[in-house]
Structures are given as C-alpha cells and as structure tokens.
Design an enzyme around this catalytic site. Structure first.
Site, short mmCIF file in Angstrom:
data_model
loop_
_atom_site.label_atom_id
_atom_site.label_comp_id
_atom_site.label_asym_id
_atom_site.label_seq_id
_atom_site.Cartn_x
_atom_site.Cartn_y
_atom_site.Cartn_z
N ASN A 9 2.43 7.19 26.26
CA ASN A 9 2.00 5.88 26.75
C ASN A 9 2.13 4.86 25.61
O ASN A 9 1.34 4.88 24.67
CB ASN A 9 0.53 6.00 27.22
CG ASN A 9 -0.10 4.66 27.53
OD1 ASN A 9 0.59 3.66 27.70
ND2 ASN A 9 -1.43 4.63 27.60
N LYS A 11 1.59 1.78 25.69
CA LYS A 11 0.66 0.65 25.83
C LYS A 11 1.46 -0.66 25.66
O LYS A 11 2.62 -0.70 26.03
CB LYS A 11 -0.49 0.77 24.83
CG LYS A 11 -1.14 2.16 24.91
CD LYS A 11 -2.44 2.24 24.21
CE LYS A 11 -2.98 3.66 24.36
NZ LYS A 11 -4.32 3.83 23.85
N HIS A 95 -6.43 4.12 33.44
CA HIS A 95 -6.59 4.28 31.99
C HIS A 95 -7.86 3.54 31.56
O HIS A 95 -8.19 2.49 32.11
CB HIS A 95 -5.37 3.72 31.26
CG HIS A 95 -5.36 4.07 29.80
ND1 HIS A 95 -6.14 3.40 28.88
CD2 HIS A 95 -4.72 5.04 29.10
CE1 HIS A 95 -5.95 3.94 27.68
NE2 HIS A 95 -5.10 4.94 27.80
N GLU A 97 -8.48 1.66 29.18
CA GLU A 97 -8.26 0.26 28.82
C GLU A 97 -8.16 -0.61 30.07
O GLU A 97 -8.62 -1.75 30.09
CB GLU A 97 -7.00 0.15 27.94
CG GLU A 97 -7.26 0.69 26.54
CD GLU A 97 -6.06 1.29 25.85
OE1 GLU A 97 -4.91 1.02 26.25
OE2 GLU A 97 -6.28 2.07 24.89
N GLU A 167 -9.30 11.78 29.08
CA GLU A 167 -9.23 11.05 27.82
C GLU A 167 -10.62 10.51 27.47
O GLU A 167 -11.02 9.46 28.00
CB GLU A 167 -8.27 9.87 27.93
CG GLU A 167 -6.85 10.25 28.27
CD GLU A 167 -5.89 9.15 27.87
OE1 GLU A 167 -5.03 9.42 27.04
OE2 GLU A 167 -6.02 8.02 28.36
N GLY A 173 -7.29 6.19 20.27
CA GLY A 173 -6.89 5.29 19.19
C GLY A 173 -7.85 5.30 18.01
O GLY A 173 -7.76 4.44 17.13
N SER A 211 -6.07 10.50 20.62
CA SER A 211 -5.72 10.86 19.25
C SER A 211 -5.04 12.23 19.12
O SER A 211 -5.29 12.96 18.16
CB SER A 211 -6.95 10.77 18.33
OG SER A 211 -7.42 9.44 18.28
P1 PGA Z 1 -4.02 7.57 21.44
O1 PGA Z 1 -4.03 7.00 22.94
O2 PGA Z 1 -3.17 8.80 21.44
O3 PGA Z 1 -3.44 6.47 20.61
O4 PGA Z 1 -5.45 7.87 21.10
C1 PGA Z 1 -4.07 7.85 24.05
C2 PGA Z 1 -4.08 7.06 25.32
O5 PGA Z 1 -4.76 6.03 25.39
O6 PGA Z 1 -3.43 7.43 26.33
#
Ligand code: PGA
Length: 252
Positions: A9, A11, A95, A97, A167, A173, A211
């Site tokens: 992803n 983003k 997601h 976010e 997640e 992140g 992460s």
């Molecule tokens: P990240 O994001 O691997 O940067 O923690 C994962 C995600 O939000 O799908």
C-alpha cells in the site's frame, strides 16, 4: 489451501517514475519467487493504469479506496467498476487512515465491500484496534465488531472475494509491530468471528499489517493464521518489498 498474499500500500506516496521503475524491479524479481505468494501493488489511484501497464502477469494491482456508490455526482471519488476497468483485481477498504481521517464508518465499509465484490474485485477489508482500545482490553471485541459490521453485506457466493487485513492502529507507520504471538491470537479470533457469521473461515486469507519489514516478516508469516501481509512504508523500496514477499513460507 488459502491464498498467500503480500500487498504493498503506497498510500499517498510515489510518482509516475516510481510506478515504472519500482514496478519493473519488483516484477523482474517476482519471477524467481517460488513460494506461491500473490504480489499486489496498491498505488495512488491516479497511477493505477501506469502500474497495471507495467505489472505484467506476475503482479496484481489494487486501489486504496473506492466510493460506496456505482456512479454519479460524487466529485473526487472513483468506483470499483472503474478500478476494474483500469486493470485492478483488488481494492482496500476501511484502512484505519480512511476511518480516522476521512470518517469512514463500518456502515460505509460494508457498502464499499458490497460494491467491490459486485464489481468483481477482491476486497481487502482492514480492521484494527487503537492503542487505547488495546490497553483497555477491548482489542478483540473492537476488531470482532469491525469484522461483523464491515462484512454484513457479503453473500454466500462472494466470500471467496474477501480478504481481511488485521492492522493494529498503533503499529501502522510507527515501527512498532505486534509480536507474532499477539498477531496470531488476533487472527485466530478473527477466523472464529468469520465462522460465526457463516463465512468459510478456513478459506479466507488473513493478512497482518503494521510496520512489517524485511527483518520481522518471516516470524509473522510463520504463524498458522497469518496468510501474508499488507505493507506500507517498506513497499516503496523494491528490495525490501521483495524480501518481504520471499518471507512467506512455501506450501502452507
Ligand atoms: P506500514 O503501513 O507498513 O508503513 O506500517 C501499513 C499499512 O498502513 O497498511
């Protein structure tokens, strides 16, 4: 056997150049993967056509979001049908976010899942608890409710198009990952919820995200209920992403 999937992803990152160079790089290295993993690239929607054109047969492509409507006066939105038209096989939905920044509710997630599966795509439905919810001992119940509500509109013949990505919000992140044991426990709990709502739980792929890096992926993917990963930051570096793809054990 459940499908093994590693999805990147991007983003709101990347460029037309990355959509060419990184995708070509990943594609050429994906040719030597022998573990049966399906590799999915999920760029910003504007680059989906570019990525699909460069993906070849070895990589799948997805969008990060779709609108909950078929078409119409929804400025700025794209539909599941459009994503498919541009060569996508996958769409992320729910997601954290999207939930936190854009106010996406479980009801909206359910509507979007309906559009995605009706549009012939795989829906990767993201669920996960916040740190506060985990510390209050509510992680499992929060995630269970997201699974039940978000998948409320899936009919019996559509389950094969559903993938769930766990997640934990506090791991996205941040560099903090759930331990493989904690992630496995949540995946087992999600699988139980799936069977309670009538889904063929043993056939549904469950991905872990938050992460995931080249050095922690193998331990996570070795767990029996973790069928791959949803990768953010590390999916923007071809070498890291491909090494995560390689970390999926063969034949399990
Ligand atoms: P990240 O994001 O691997 O940067 O923690 C994962 C995600 O939000 O799908």
């Amino acid at each position: 056997m459940r499908r093994k999937i590693v999805a990147g992803n991007w983003k709101m990152n990347g460029s037309k150049d990355l959509a060419q160079t990184l995708v070509s790089d990943v594609r050429s290295q994906a040719a030597s993967l022998d573990n049966g993993v399906e590799v999915v690239i999920i760029p910003p929607a504007i680059y989906v056509g570019e990525v699909a054109a460069n993906a070849g047969d070895l990589l799948s492509v997805g969008v990060q979001n779709v609108g909950q409507w078929a078409s119409g006066a929804y400025t700025g939105e794209i539909s599941a049908e459009m994503a498919r038209d541009q060569g996508c096989q996958y769409a992320l939905v729910g997601h954290s976010e999207r939930r936190q920044i854009f106010g996406e509710t479980d009801e909206m997630v359910a509507e979007k899942v309906g559009r995605i599966v009706a549009g012939g795509l795989y829906a990767v439905v993201c669920v996960g608890e916040t740190l506060e919810e985990r510390e209050a001992g509510k992680a499992e119940s929060v995630v269970a409710a997201q699974v039940r509500n978000g998948l409320a509109a899936v009919s019996a013949d559509q389950w094969r198009q559903v993938v769930v990505a766990y997640e934990p919000v506090w791991a996205i992140g941040t560099g903090k990952t759930a331990t493989a044991q904690d992630a496995q426990a949540m995946h087992a709990s999600i699988r139980k919820v799936l069977s309670e709502i009538g889904a063929p739980a043993d056939e549904i792929s469950l991905l872990y995200g938050g992460s995931v890096k080249a050095d922690n992926a193998a331990a996570l993917f070795a767990e029996p209920d973790i069928d791959g990963g949803l990768i953010g930051g590390a999916s923007l570096i071809a070498q890291d992403f491909i090494s995560i793809c390689r970390s999926v054990p063969a034949g399990t």
